[in-house]
Design an enzyme around this catalytic site. Structure first.
Site, PDB file in Angstrom:
ATOM      1  N   GLU A 286       0.821  -1.246   0.087  1.00 19.97           N
ATOM      2  CA  GLU A 286      -0.054   0.033   0.056  1.00 19.97           C
ATOM      3  C   GLU A 286       1.005   1.394   0.074  1.00 19.97           C
ATOM      4  OE1 GLU A 286      -2.918  -0.103  -0.544  1.00 19.97           O
ATOM      5  OE2 GLU A 286      -2.875  -2.209  -0.712  1.00 19.97           O
ATOM      6  N   TRP A 289       1.927   1.727  -3.108  1.00 21.32           N
ATOM      7  CA  TRP A 289       0.696   2.349  -3.920  1.00 21.32           C
ATOM      8  C   TRP A 289       0.757   3.867  -4.046  1.00 21.32           C
ATOM      9  CZ3 TRP A 289      -2.353   0.907  -7.971  1.00 21.32           C
ATOM     10  CH2 TRP A 289      -2.441  -0.250  -8.281  1.00 21.32           C
ATOM     11  N   TRP A 317     -20.996  11.021 -20.818  1.00 22.00           N
ATOM     12  CA  TRP A 317     -21.647  11.276 -19.097  1.00 22.00           C
ATOM     13  C   TRP A 317     -22.717  12.110 -18.984  1.00 22.00           C
ATOM     14  CZ3 TRP A 317     -18.519   8.799 -16.106  1.00 22.00           C
ATOM     15  CH2 TRP A 317     -16.870   8.537 -16.220  1.00 22.00           C
ATOM     16  N   ASN A 356     -10.825   2.345   2.592  1.00 19.81           N
ATOM     17  CA  ASN A 356     -10.758   2.190   1.435  1.00 19.81           C
ATOM     18  C   ASN A 356     -11.888   1.309   0.489  1.00 19.81           C
ATOM     19  OD1 ASN A 356      -8.788   2.397  -1.228  1.00 19.81           O
ATOM     20  ND2 ASN A 356      -8.665   0.293  -0.935  1.00 19.81           N
ATOM     21  N   TRP A 374     -16.037  11.590 -13.084  1.00 22.80           N
ATOM     22  CA  TRP A 374     -15.073  11.394 -11.894  1.00 22.80           C
ATOM     23  C   TRP A 374     -14.589  12.652 -11.198  1.00 22.80           C
ATOM     24  CZ3 TRP A 374     -10.044  12.839 -12.029  1.00 22.80           C
ATOM     25  CH2 TRP A 374      -9.649  12.848 -13.268  1.00 22.80           C
ATOM     26  N   TRP A 397      -9.510   7.902  -8.218  1.00 20.63           N
ATOM     27  CA  TRP A 397     -11.114   8.128  -9.025  1.00 20.63           C
ATOM     28  C   TRP A 397     -10.570   7.723 -10.472  1.00 20.63           C
ATOM     29  CZ3 TRP A 397     -15.686   8.880  -7.810  1.00 20.63           C
ATOM     30  CH2 TRP A 397     -16.102   9.431  -6.448  1.00 20.63           C
TER      31      TRP A 397
HETATM   32  C1  LIG Z   1     -11.704   7.000  -5.019  1.00 17.32           C
HETATM   33  C2  LIG Z   1     -10.625   6.994  -4.228  1.00 17.32           C
HETATM   34  C3  LIG Z   1      -9.923   7.947  -3.740  1.00 17.32           C
HETATM   35  C4  LIG Z   1      -8.990   7.858  -2.892  1.00 17.32           C
HETATM   36  N1  LIG Z   1      -8.489   9.207  -2.394  1.00 17.32           N
HETATM   37  C5  LIG Z   1      -7.230   9.296  -1.513  1.00 17.32           C
HETATM   38  C6  LIG Z   1      -6.791  10.530  -1.011  1.00 17.32           C
HETATM   39  O1  LIG Z   1      -7.108  11.670  -1.227  1.00 17.32           O
HETATM   40  N2  LIG Z   1      -5.565  10.591  -0.220  1.00 17.32           N
HETATM   41  C7  LIG Z   1      -5.060   9.317  -0.015  1.00 17.32           C
HETATM   42  O2  LIG Z   1      -3.879   9.083   0.896  1.00 17.32           O
HETATM   43  N3  LIG Z   1      -5.551   8.020  -0.290  1.00 17.32           N
HETATM   44  C8  LIG Z   1      -6.638   7.931  -1.213  1.00 17.32           C
HETATM   45  N4  LIG Z   1      -7.079   6.829  -1.423  1.00 17.32           N
HETATM   46  C9  LIG Z   1      -6.546   5.458  -1.159  1.00 17.32           C
HETATM   47  C10 LIG Z   1      -6.941   4.860   0.104  1.00 17.32           C
HETATM   48  O3  LIG Z   1      -8.245   4.660  -0.051  1.00 17.32           O
HETATM   49  C11 LIG Z   1      -6.302   5.419   1.476  1.00 17.32           C
HETATM   50  O4  LIG Z   1      -5.213   5.996   1.396  1.00 17.32           O
HETATM   51  C12 LIG Z   1      -6.720   4.669   2.679  1.00 17.32           C
HETATM   52  O5  LIG Z   1      -8.138   4.137   2.650  1.00 17.32           O
HETATM   53  C13 LIG Z   1      -6.128   5.476   3.874  1.00 17.32           C
HETATM   54  O6  LIG Z   1      -6.529   4.699   4.953  1.00 17.32           O
HETATM   55  P1  LIG Z   1      -5.202   4.226   5.717  1.00 17.32           P
HETATM   56  O7  LIG Z   1      -4.301   5.239   6.250  1.00 17.32           O
HETATM   57  O8  LIG Z   1      -5.862   3.304   7.037  1.00 17.32           O
HETATM   58  O9  LIG Z   1      -4.853   3.050   4.693  1.00 17.32           O
HETATM   59  P2  LIG Z   1      -3.728   1.739   5.001  1.00 17.32           P
HETATM   60  O10 LIG Z   1      -4.375   0.689   4.258  1.00 17.32           O
HETATM   61  O11 LIG Z   1      -3.206   1.656   6.286  1.00 17.32           O
HETATM   62  O12 LIG Z   1      -2.443   2.225   3.844  1.00 17.32           O
HETATM   63  C14 LIG Z   1      -1.158   2.815   4.499  1.00 17.32           C
HETATM   64  C15 LIG Z   1      -0.807   3.995   3.771  1.00 17.32           C
HETATM   65  O13 LIG Z   1      -0.830   3.516   2.273  1.00 17.32           O
HETATM   66  C16 LIG Z   1      -1.111   4.512   1.319  1.00 17.32           C
HETATM   67  N5  LIG Z   1      -2.239   3.788   0.660  1.00 17.32           N
HETATM   68  C17 LIG Z   1      -3.249   2.905   1.039  1.00 17.32           C
HETATM   69  N6  LIG Z   1      -4.105   2.526  -0.161  1.00 17.32           N
HETATM   70  C18 LIG Z   1      -3.766   3.415  -1.085  1.00 17.32           C
HETATM   71  C19 LIG Z   1      -4.112   3.562  -2.590  1.00 17.32           C
HETATM   72  N7  LIG Z   1      -5.054   3.017  -3.057  1.00 17.32           N
HETATM   73  N8  LIG Z   1      -3.680   4.535  -3.239  1.00 17.32           N
HETATM   74  C20 LIG Z   1      -2.457   5.261  -2.926  1.00 17.32           C
HETATM   75  N9  LIG Z   1      -1.865   5.189  -1.514  1.00 17.32           N
HETATM   76  C21 LIG Z   1      -2.584   4.315  -0.544  1.00 17.32           C
HETATM   77  C22 LIG Z   1      -1.833   5.856   2.170  1.00 17.32           C
HETATM   78  O14 LIG Z   1      -1.078   6.491   2.385  1.00 17.32           O
HETATM   79  C23 LIG Z   1      -2.199   5.051   3.445  1.00 17.32           C
HETATM   80  O15 LIG Z   1      -2.182   5.593   4.714  1.00 17.32           O
HETATM   81  C24 LIG Z   1      -8.204   6.785  -2.319  1.00 17.32           C
HETATM   82  C25 LIG Z   1      -8.986   5.749  -2.891  1.00 17.32           C
HETATM   83  C26 LIG Z   1      -9.963   5.869  -3.635  1.00 17.32           C
HETATM   84  C27 LIG Z   1     -10.496   4.516  -4.207  1.00 17.32           C
END
Ligand SMILES: Cc1cc2nc3c(=O)[nH]c(=O)nc-3n(C[C@H](O)[C@H](O)[C@H](O)COP(=O)(O)OP(=O)(O)OC[C@H]3O[C@@H](n4cnc5c(N)ncnc54)[C@H](O)[C@@H]3O)c2cc1C
Length: 487
Positions: A286, A289, A317, A356, A374, A397
């Site tokens: 993650e 990612w 759209w 997420n 989106w 998105w």
């Molecule tokens: C439509 C959509 C919009 C999103 N917008 C954002 C946003 O604006 N900012 C954001 O930080 N994340 C975003 N995410 C990714 C993800 O949902 C969040 O990072 C995650 O839910 C944060 O929770 P956590 O810190 O507990 O994640 P954990 O599961 O604990 O993951 C650890 C860290 O990994 C990173 N991470 C995890 N998943 C992703 C991912 N899919 N993409 C990029 N980084 C990721 C984050 O920095 C996160 O804190 C988005 C996902 C979707 C589907």
């Protein structure tokens, strides 16, 4: 790094790096200067970190307060300015007689453009040093064999892991006591409260009650997560009713903790981060990612507003009219009549964060069942997320829309009922955020419209659109652009 020059004063411009430890710009300034002048400049108009939405600005207020406190403990003071950063930096250089400016880079197009303009002006009179404090590896160091940027995550991640295995990930230590003391006098300064970062409504306060911003809190949160939760992360991270993820996204966004610190802590558990099916591997991925999102925004800056897959610029759209705007508003308010979607949207508004799995479901519903572009969803998330991050938000998105890198094919349309039944079996998450559905039996919790009319909760809306019919419409809309992809 050159050695400390007598009487040299250096400005450290804090941006998305609101921490003292593992801060390369701060470390360089301390090493080279006799005195360090830390500053944060708020410019709500410049399209960078300051122009984020209300939720992130509320977070920023607290993160700045925490940084200011840490600097005070080092006999220094975080200067707060508001306005055009170049003008403010020039004024501060004149005011303090500083001869160098240090910052950590950011990679979104607005910040990149602003920073290079500032660098070229300031470099004429003072030293300007920019460092990498945001990423594990700079985007220009990671490329495919033919030199082009990655557009698919798995090979990107493999390459990143290989590069990391050759690097020393040990984060930079926080400054030692006595190394940050400042005597340079500054006349014009603001208090953090003067920036008006907190929303006037009660919203900010109740939202922030879910969070503990600041560098120390982020470090504690990471350590607790790695001790207590990471082992089960692979199984728990998709269950929105469980606190199975690290919730570090806002702290990573504002830089109260660095990716390097997280990765080093992961490595320090001694677990093999390449062993598939383990919590630690899934968690490290993650972080990968996040890195990938920044890589994409750096190499494809137009994707901030344009689809990466150019076929989608012709996507039919829904028209921008009152009906569509009403639908968007019902989605924003968690009143679509689809329980898992409404629960997610209400969680977002109440806490500034959404799980997420549910982000993916609500995004798919907006773009595919409602056919709303989106960019509308991205804008609402930007306004309401405490972790709103241009790169990750746009990537999420575009993924949901099917137009981004590694995107879900457009024809794979999430069924929110099945998603709910799979990841929120007993409806705990839905019941928590949509209390109107409290008494609905588990069998119907994700499809209350199938209950006999008389048993349906009177205060919960019926579905905004029929899921089956809207799915067919989405597929028909997609078939109009289904030509080979132009790269
Ligand atoms: C439509 C959509 C919009 C999103 N917008 C954002 C946003 O604006 N900012 C954001 O930080 N994340 C975003 N995410 C990714 C993800 O949902 C969040 O990072 C995650 O839910 C944060 O929770 P956590 O810190 O507990 O994640 P954990 O599961 O604990 O993951 C650890 C860290 O990994 C990173 N991470 C995890 N998943 C992703 C991912 N899919 N993409 C990029 N980084 C990721 C984050 O920095 C996160 O804190 C988005 C996902 C979707 C589907």
């Amino acid at each position: 790094m050159s050695s400390k020059a007598a009487h040299k004063i250096g400005i450290v411009w804090f941006r998305q790096d609101l921490r003292l430890s593992d801060n390369p710009a701060l470390k360089a300034a301390i090493a080279e200067c006799e005195q360090v002048v830390p500053v944060f400049i708020d410019d709500p108009t410049d399209g960078t970190i300051s122009s984020i939405g209300e939720a992130s600005r509320a977070w920023l207020h607290h993160a700045l307060a925490s940084l200011a406190q840490s600097l005070e403990e080092h006999d220094n003071e975080l200067l707060i300015r508001q306005g055009d950063p170049l003008t403010e930096l020039e004024a501060l250089l004149a005011d303090t007689a500083a001869t160098a400016v240090y910052w950590n880079r950011a990679y979104d197009p607005a910040t990149k453009t602003r920073d290079s303009a500032i660098k070229s002006v300031l470099s004429e009179s003072v030293q300007v040093i920019s460092c990498n404090g945001l990423l594990l590896v700079e985007p220009w160091h990671l490329a495919k064999g033919d030199g082009s940027p990655y557009r698919v995550f798995t090979p990107f991640w493999r390459r990143l892991l290989a590069m990391l295995s050759e690097q020393d990930l040990k984060p930079l230590a926080a400054p030692r006591k006595g190394t940050l003391e400042r005597r340079a006098k500054v006349t014009a300064k603001l208090a953090i409260a003067d920036l008006g970062l907190l929303p006037e409504r009660d919203w900010g306060e109740s939202m922030m009650s879910y969070w503990a911003p600041g560098e120390k809190a982020a470090a504690k949160q990471l350590s607790r997560f790695l001790k207590q939760q990471v082992t089960d992360y692979d199984e728990q991270r998709d269950i929105p009713s469980v606190e199975g993820t690290s919730r570090l996204s806002p702290s990573l966004h504002t830089g109260e903790i660095s990716a390097r610190q997280v990765m080093f802590a992961i490595q320090s558990t001694g677990a093999d981060i390449t062993e598939k099916g383990t919590g630690i591997e899934a968690y490290a991925r993650e972080i990968g990612w996040r890195e990938f999102a920044t890589h994409l925004i750096y190499h494809f800056p137009d994707t901030v507003s344009e689809p990466l897959d150019s076929r989608f610029s012709r996507f039919p759209w829904a028209p921008d009219n009152k009906t569509t705007r009403d639908k968007l508003q019902r989605w924003q308010r968690g009143m679509t009549g689809v329980p898992i979607v409404d629960a997610g949207m209400r969680e977002l508004y109440a806490t500034g964060w959404m799980h997420n799995r549910v982000r993916m479901v609500v995004a798919s519903y907006l773009v595919k069942n409602l056919l709303i572009p989106w960019q509308r969803g991205e804008a609402w998330f930007r306004h309401t997320l405490v972790d709103a991050d241009v790169a990750s938000n746009v990537m999420g998105w575009q993924w949901a829309a099917g137009s981004g890198a590694d995107a879900a094919p457009f024809f794979r349309i999430f069924n929110p009922v099945l998603q709910g039944e799979k990841f929120d079996k007993a409806g705990e998450y839905v019941r928590h955020w949509v209390p109107e559905l409290d008494s609905v039996p588990n069998r119907f919790i994700h499809k209350p419209w199938e209950l006999p009319k008389s048993d349906q909760p009177a205060d919960y809306p019926s579905p905004l659109v029929d899921l089956k019919a809207s799915r067919e419409e989405a597929l028909a809309a997609f078939s109009t652009i289904k030509l080979p992809q132009q790269q």
